[in-house]
Design an enzyme around this catalytic site. Structure first.
Site, mmCIF file in Angstrom:
data_model
loop_
_atom_site.group_PDB
_atom_site.id
_atom_site.type_symbol
_atom_site.label_atom_id
_atom_site.label_comp_id
_atom_site.label_asym_id
_atom_site.label_seq_id
_atom_site.Cartn_x
_atom_site.Cartn_y
_atom_site.Cartn_z
ATOM 1 N N CYS A 156 -38.305 0.160 43.238
ATOM 2 C CA CYS A 156 -39.146 -0.293 42.129
ATOM 3 C C CYS A 156 -39.199 -1.821 42.067
ATOM 4 O O CYS A 156 -40.239 -2.382 41.718
ATOM 5 C CB CYS A 156 -38.664 0.303 40.817
ATOM 6 S SG CYS A 156 -39.023 2.076 40.681
ATOM 7 N N GLU A 202 -41.486 2.866 35.819
ATOM 8 C CA GLU A 202 -42.162 1.611 36.145
ATOM 9 C C GLU A 202 -43.132 1.812 37.302
ATOM 10 O O GLU A 202 -44.216 1.233 37.325
ATOM 11 C CB GLU A 202 -41.170 0.475 36.420
ATOM 12 C CG GLU A 202 -40.193 0.704 37.554
ATOM 13 C CD GLU A 202 -38.897 1.383 37.165
ATOM 14 O OE1 GLU A 202 -37.836 0.913 37.623
ATOM 15 O OE2 GLU A 202 -38.919 2.380 36.434
ATOM 16 N N CYS A 221 -34.461 0.069 40.340
ATOM 17 C CA CYS A 221 -33.882 0.351 41.649
ATOM 18 C C CYS A 221 -34.554 -0.547 42.696
ATOM 19 O O CYS A 221 -35.557 -1.207 42.419
ATOM 20 C CB CYS A 221 -34.056 1.825 42.001
ATOM 21 S SG CYS A 221 -35.744 2.296 42.462
ATOM 22 N N HIS A 246 -40.440 7.043 39.304
ATOM 23 C CA HIS A 246 -39.859 6.272 38.213
ATOM 24 C C HIS A 246 -40.929 5.786 37.234
ATOM 25 O O HIS A 246 -42.096 5.619 37.590
ATOM 26 C CB HIS A 246 -39.081 5.090 38.769
ATOM 27 C CG HIS A 246 -37.814 5.514 39.446
ATOM 28 N ND1 HIS A 246 -36.963 4.622 40.035
ATOM 29 C CD2 HIS A 246 -37.256 6.742 39.629
ATOM 30 C CE1 HIS A 246 -35.925 5.280 40.547
ATOM 31 N NE2 HIS A 246 -36.097 6.571 40.314
#
Length: 162
Positions: free
Chosen positions: A120, A81, A117, A79
């Site tokens: 994360c 981030e 999510c 992801h």
């Protein structure tokens, strides 16, 4: 001349980062900022050296009709981030702000009212990031305090997705 405010300036930078995304579902860009300085950027895509979904022309999660926020172990991408956090040192992340922008690949619209999510969220907490700013439209955004992820631990209630 109208000058872009700082928050939208950094969100614009995150939007530029998402142009490198290789995801077939959603394109995400992220920028970590501390003391008005960009610390790191990230976008969603396969780990270095592995084929991206846009190279393979399919998304396993899409093929299996998996809802957003679930079964990320089947996703090829890291992801946005997470990639930004990986690129930064923890001391630079402490009390920083993470700016995020997501675009739907189907219609090019912003992913509004999104949240990181569960995986994360854990990385954001441990990196010491203080706030997350997520773009809802070209000029509208939400600011989320990371403390919210600590105080409202949805994993204890087995809540899936986001």
């Amino acid at each position: 001349m109208n000058r872009t405010d700082k928050i939208n300036y950094y969100l614009d930078m995150a939007e530029v980062a998402l142009e490198r995304s290789t995801c077939l579902r959603k394109k995400w860009g992220a920028v970590i900022v501390k003391n008005d300085e960009i610390i790191a950027t990230g976008y969603n895509g396969a780990p270095r050296g592995r084929k991206n979904c846009d190279d393979l022309n399919y998304c396993m999660r899409e093929k299996m009709n998996i809802p957003r926020g679930e079964r990320y172990e089947l996703c090829r991408s890291v992801h946005a981030e997470a990639n930004a956090i990986i690129s930064a040192s923890r001391k630079d992340c402490l009390d920083s702000t993470l700016y995020m922008v997501g675009i739907e690949t189907t219609d090019g619209k912003y992913v509004s009212h999104a949240r990181p999510c569960a995986m994360c969220k854990r990385m954001i907490i441990n990196a010491g990031i203080k706030n997350i700013v997520i773009r809802n439209s070209k000029t509208e955004y939400e600011i989320i305090e990371t403390k919210e992820f600590v105080d409202n631990d949805e994993t204890l209630d087995m809540v899936m997705g986001y």
